[in-house]
Design a protein around this motif. Sequence first.
Motif, mmCIF file in Angstrom:
data_model
loop_
_atom_site.group_PDB
_atom_site.id
_atom_site.type_symbol
_atom_site.label_atom_id
_atom_site.label_comp_id
_atom_site.label_asym_id
_atom_site.label_seq_id
_atom_site.Cartn_x
_atom_site.Cartn_y
_atom_site.Cartn_z
ATOM 1 N N GLY A 170 23.246 -8.112 6.453
ATOM 2 C CA GLY A 170 23.016 -8.700 5.132
ATOM 3 C C GLY A 170 21.729 -8.196 4.533
ATOM 4 N N ALA A 171 21.733 -8.047 3.244
ATOM 5 C CA ALA A 171 20.555 -7.532 2.554
ATOM 6 C C ALA A 171 19.347 -8.446 2.757
ATOM 7 N N ARG A 172 19.591 -9.736 2.909
ATOM 8 C CA ARG A 172 18.488 -10.680 2.993
ATOM 9 C C ARG A 172 18.264 -11.176 4.424
ATOM 10 N N VAL A 173 18.815 -10.428 5.423
ATOM 11 C CA VAL A 173 18.688 -10.838 6.825
ATOM 12 C C VAL A 173 18.202 -9.648 7.648
ATOM 13 N N LEU A 174 17.073 -9.793 8.391
ATOM 14 C CA LEU A 174 16.571 -8.701 9.229
ATOM 15 C C LEU A 174 17.357 -8.625 10.536
ATOM 16 N N HIS A 175 17.531 -9.776 11.205
ATOM 17 C CA HIS A 175 18.337 -9.858 12.425
ATOM 18 C C HIS A 175 19.233 -11.069 12.308
ATOM 19 N N GLY A 176 20.538 -10.850 12.415
ATOM 20 C CA GLY A 176 21.490 -11.951 12.289
ATOM 21 C C GLY A 176 22.005 -12.383 13.642
ATOM 22 N N ILE A 177 23.325 -12.467 13.780
ATOM 23 C CA ILE A 177 23.945 -12.936 15.021
ATOM 24 C C ILE A 177 23.574 -12.012 16.183
ATOM 25 N N GLY A 178 23.238 -12.598 17.348
ATOM 26 C CA GLY A 178 23.012 -11.788 18.540
ATOM 27 C C GLY A 178 21.699 -12.040 19.235
ATOM 28 N N ASP A 179 20.758 -12.647 18.576
ATOM 29 C CA ASP A 179 19.488 -12.940 19.250
ATOM 30 C C ASP A 179 19.325 -14.452 19.347
ATOM 31 N N ALA B 248 27.667 -13.090 -1.681
ATOM 32 C CA ALA B 248 26.616 -12.264 -1.082
ATOM 33 C C ALA B 248 25.648 -13.091 -0.252
ATOM 34 N N VAL B 249 26.201 -13.914 0.645
ATOM 35 C CA VAL B 249 25.381 -14.632 1.611
ATOM 36 C C VAL B 249 25.871 -14.193 2.994
ATOM 37 N N THR B 250 24.950 -14.032 3.955
ATOM 38 C CA THR B 250 25.313 -13.517 5.275
ATOM 39 C C THR B 250 25.425 -14.651 6.281
ATOM 40 N N LEU B 251 26.486 -14.623 7.091
ATOM 41 C CA LEU B 251 26.551 -15.553 8.229
ATOM 42 C C LEU B 251 25.626 -14.978 9.295
ATOM 43 N N ALA B 252 24.508 -15.651 9.537
ATOM 44 C CA ALA B 252 23.453 -15.065 10.368
ATOM 45 C C ALA B 252 23.266 -15.782 11.697
ATOM 46 N N GLY C 199 18.785 -22.143 -6.730
ATOM 47 C CA GLY C 199 18.336 -21.169 -5.726
ATOM 48 C C GLY C 199 19.264 -19.986 -5.547
ATOM 49 N N ARG C 200 18.743 -19.012 -4.797
ATOM 50 C CA ARG C 200 19.539 -17.858 -4.374
ATOM 51 C C ARG C 200 19.810 -18.012 -2.897
ATOM 52 N N PRO C 201 21.075 -18.005 -2.459
ATOM 53 C CA PRO C 201 21.355 -18.140 -1.036
ATOM 54 C C PRO C 201 20.870 -16.923 -0.259
ATOM 55 N N ILE C 202 20.359 -17.141 0.956
ATOM 56 C CA ILE C 202 19.936 -16.043 1.825
ATOM 57 C C ILE C 202 20.928 -15.882 2.977
ATOM 58 N N ALA C 203 21.140 -16.952 3.727
ATOM 59 C CA ALA C 203 21.955 -16.849 4.935
ATOM 60 C C ALA C 203 22.583 -18.188 5.253
ATOM 61 N N ALA C 204 23.727 -18.126 5.960
ATOM 62 C CA ALA C 204 24.418 -19.340 6.388
ATOM 63 C C ALA C 204 24.490 -19.371 7.909
ATOM 64 N N PHE C 205 24.501 -20.571 8.476
ATOM 65 C CA PHE C 205 24.589 -20.769 9.918
ATOM 66 C C PHE C 205 25.702 -21.773 10.180
ATOM 67 N N LEU C 206 26.588 -21.420 11.099
ATOM 68 C CA LEU C 206 27.782 -22.234 11.331
ATOM 69 C C LEU C 206 27.794 -22.799 12.745
ATOM 70 N N SER C 207 27.702 -24.099 12.879
ATOM 71 C CA SER C 207 27.906 -24.731 14.182
ATOM 72 C C SER C 207 29.328 -25.258 14.210
ATOM 73 N N LEU C 208 30.092 -24.731 15.155
ATOM 74 C CA LEU C 208 31.528 -24.984 15.180
ATOM 75 C C LEU C 208 31.952 -25.523 16.542
ATOM 76 N N ALA C 209 32.547 -26.711 16.553
ATOM 77 C CA ALA C 209 33.096 -27.270 17.787
ATOM 78 C C ALA C 209 34.597 -27.432 17.600
ATOM 79 N N THR C 210 35.363 -26.838 18.517
ATOM 80 C CA THR C 210 36.824 -26.851 18.365
ATOM 81 C C THR C 210 37.489 -27.420 19.609
ATOM 82 N N PRO C 211 38.615 -28.117 19.439
ATOM 83 C CA PRO C 211 39.353 -28.628 20.593
ATOM 84 C C PRO C 211 39.893 -27.462 21.412
ATOM 85 N N GLN C 212 40.054 -27.682 22.711
ATOM 86 C CA GLN C 212 40.474 -26.594 23.600
ATOM 87 C C GLN C 212 41.857 -26.058 23.243
#
Length: 335
Positions: free
Chosen positions: A34-43, A131-135, A96-109
Amino acid sequence: MGQFAAGNKEYIDVILPIAEKLLIDRIRRRTGPGARVLHGIGDDCAVLPVPTGHEVLVTTDFSLEGVHFRREWHPPDSVGHRCLTRGLSDIAAMGGRPIAAFLSLATPQDLPQIWIDSFLTGLLSLAKKIAVTLAGGDTAESHSGVLADIVVLGSVPRGRAILRSGARPGDSIYVTGQLGGSAAVIEQLLAGKKLSGRVTDYPAHFFPTPRVAVGRVLREKRIASAMIDISDGLSTDLDHICQESRVGGVIHANVLPLAQLGKASGRVDLESALHGGEAYELLFTASASKRVPSSIAGVPVTKIGEIIRQPGMRLKNIDGKTQRLVPKGWQHFSE
Ligand code: ADP
Ligand code: MG
């Protein structure tokens, strides 16, 4: 994790994490940089630059099965879309201008993987459009339905966030788009009626557009004195502005922009427009001296009333009589 402590390390390290890791890998593969994210998913954390001279906006919203959606009524891509809309609409309401989104997801088995994939399709296509990044996020198993929490970060120039507390007596009250379209769908579903056509014929409910572009223009042009997004219903959300600004408001019933329900049917009723929730339109006030365009970023803007000194809300009916307007926010899908 406590119940699988020492002695069952294989279970901890292999079975459980792999399911979770696989899912995160799937999500990561589907999320571009994402343009507005230096490091997203993975760290351990996402790393985001904050633009100089700006402040950070943070909002978090639950989407809970049985409360905000039902799996038998809402297709998974709609659930994902609406989940992100809840967060983006809050950022819009601050200008505002959105930068990034974060998703906490709990799902049944036993939730089919295709449901999760389609949920992500809905969420990620809206993310792309706005133009918002899932980070980042978190993933877990749920023992009671699908639980999704969305966090959205945004930014706004220092001191320029549009608050609920800025309305002044004499200001005009405006709303974007149309009202009651989402609530009318909820009503039909709760009444056990089948919707004619397809879910995409009812975008106000199944695929609402968060008014990010409109909110930004209202802030950049310094038009809005106070703003809120209509998540609970016009009456309840106007009440929030009135309370925070210590003012009252008058709404004119004859000018409310009533939504059309589906393709064929007529307009929704006044009650749905006044009290229906999950509209995700913007409700804002502007000084009477401001010129407010009738359309902003392609979205119609309608003047629906004015702010008065006397606390409380009033409704001016079509017959010209005025009555008290009581906040009657929508109760979602809980019985
Ligand atoms: P940690 O244990 O440090 O929280 P996780 O294994 O939970 O790490 O997550 C690894 C990476 O994947 C992190 O960057 C996290 O933000 C991301 N992530 C986890 N779950 C999700 C999700 N549902 N959606 C998006 N990103 C996720
Ligand atoms: Mg985690």
